[in-house]
Design a protein around this motif. Structure first.
Motif, short mmCIF file in Angstrom:
data_model
loop_
_atom_site.label_atom_id
_atom_site.label_comp_id
_atom_site.label_asym_id
_atom_site.label_seq_id
_atom_site.Cartn_x
_atom_site.Cartn_y
_atom_site.Cartn_z
N UNK A 116 7.37 -22.88 30.24
CA UNK A 116 6.23 -22.92 29.33
C UNK A 116 4.92 -22.55 30.00
N UNK A 117 4.97 -22.13 31.25
CA UNK A 117 3.74 -21.71 31.91
C UNK A 117 3.11 -20.54 31.15
N UNK A 118 1.79 -20.44 31.12
CA UNK A 118 1.14 -19.37 30.34
C UNK A 118 1.40 -17.99 30.92
N UNK A 119 1.45 -17.01 30.00
CA UNK A 119 1.57 -15.62 30.42
C UNK A 119 2.87 -15.34 31.17
N UNK A 120 2.74 -14.46 32.15
CA UNK A 120 3.92 -14.03 32.90
C UNK A 120 4.45 -15.10 33.84
N UNK A 121 3.65 -16.14 34.09
CA UNK A 121 4.10 -17.19 35.00
C UNK A 121 5.38 -17.86 34.50
N UNK A 122 5.47 -18.04 33.17
CA UNK A 122 6.68 -18.61 32.60
C UNK A 122 7.85 -17.66 32.68
#
Length: 311
Positions: A116-122
């Motif tokens: 659920x991390x924002x953007x590409x981090x997830x």
């Protein structure tokens, strides 16, 4: 038989303590000999790819075995990366089809929340198997790493906290050999040609049983047939575990409705299932062991050995 299946390729599991596959094959033959209603073959589960075991791949082919399965998880069967490569290389040289249960065990740091991390981090955390629920899973992995003798899973089904067992300790796997054809045909989502293709012909080709199995070709096929009821004649049949013939005390399809069920099943021209005339009428021991060659599906275009030297 009762569900329209005339051939089964059963697992033959090698034990970690065994350094050969031939003993496994012999023991499995002994269990199956004169005991089977259907035709059968074996797929070896390799849990100890010792030099002695790998050296016998050629003999397996001579005995009519042309497929193996290996696991990347489960303590009793799990192979390490170098062992997996050894099996793949040895199997390729003998044109043996290798199936892989491709699931390494749990993560030490990632959890489901990382997805659920924002953007590409997830997106960085998208993988198979997916990260699990939370820190409690991590603790279990760490404890297992610290103590290889820890007893978990099915051996601890009952406890003071869960006197009748716990969901996570349920034996995995869903029985479905007898119900698969009837439910798939009843769904009326596939043409009859596609139904035969995905339930019979493709598997026969993959495991080098075609056209003996999976086809009706004069002079080449075994005359394995399933005769169904005319549309609408059977009505709606409610599935119940008590009507099935497997050695399992439940079915996940309990209560489902099926509009079809095999009326007759024929194995090598003999009626072995007659739903309206006695049910299972085949003779125990009529089933034959099927010697198999290499898969007839397209494989690697290269006949050369793999170059793993990195040169």
């Amino acid at each position: 038989m009762a569900g329209g299946t005339t051939t089964i390729i059963a697992f033959a599991p090698q034990q970690k303590s065994e350094d050969t596959l031939l003993d496994t094959l012999s023991a499995t033959h002994a269990e199956a000999n004169k005991q089977c209603y259907s035709d059968y073959s074996f797929q070896l589960l390799v849990s100890n790819p010792s030099f002695k075991a790998l050296d016998k791949f050629k003999i397996l082919r001579e005995h009519g075995i042309s497929s193996l399965k290996i696991y990347m998880t489960y303590a009793a069967l799990q192979l390490q990366d170098d062992q997996i490569l050894d099996v793949l290389l040895g199997a390729r040289r003998q044109r043996i089809t290798t199936m892989i249960h491709a699931e390494n065990g749990q993560y030490l740091f990632l959890t489901k929340r990382d997805l659920d991390r924002p953007g590409f981090e997830g997106a960085k955390c998208v993988c198979s198997p997916p990260p699990r629920e939370g820190k409690q899973d991590h603790e279990g992995v760490w404890e297992g790493l610290k103590d290889k003798n820890a007893v978990n899973g099915k051996k601890t089904v009952l406890s003071n906290e869960f006197p009748v067992g716990h969901f996570k300790c349920s034996p995995n796997g869903c029985p479905g050999v007898e119900t698969r054809l009837a439910l798939a045909l009843s769904a009326e989502r596939l043409s009859l040609q596609k139904f035969v293709e995905v339930t019979s012909a493709n598997a026969a080709k993959l495991y080098e049983l075609y056209p003996r199995k999976g086809a009706l070709i004069p002079g080449e096929s075994d005359a394995d047939l399933v005769i169904w009821y005319p549309p609408g004649v059977l009505g709606e049949l409610q599935l119940m575990n008590e009507m099935l013939h497997h050695n399992v005390d439940c079915t996940q399809y309990e209560g489902m409705k099926a509009g079809q069920w095999p009326r007759y099943t024929m194995l090598r021209g003999e009626v072995v299932w007659d739903r309206d005339g006695g049910g299972l009428v085949g003779i125990k021991g009529y089933g034959q062991f099927l010697r198999r060659d290499a898969s007839s599906l397209a494989g690697s275009p290269s006949k050369q050995d793999w170059d793993i030297t990195g040169q």
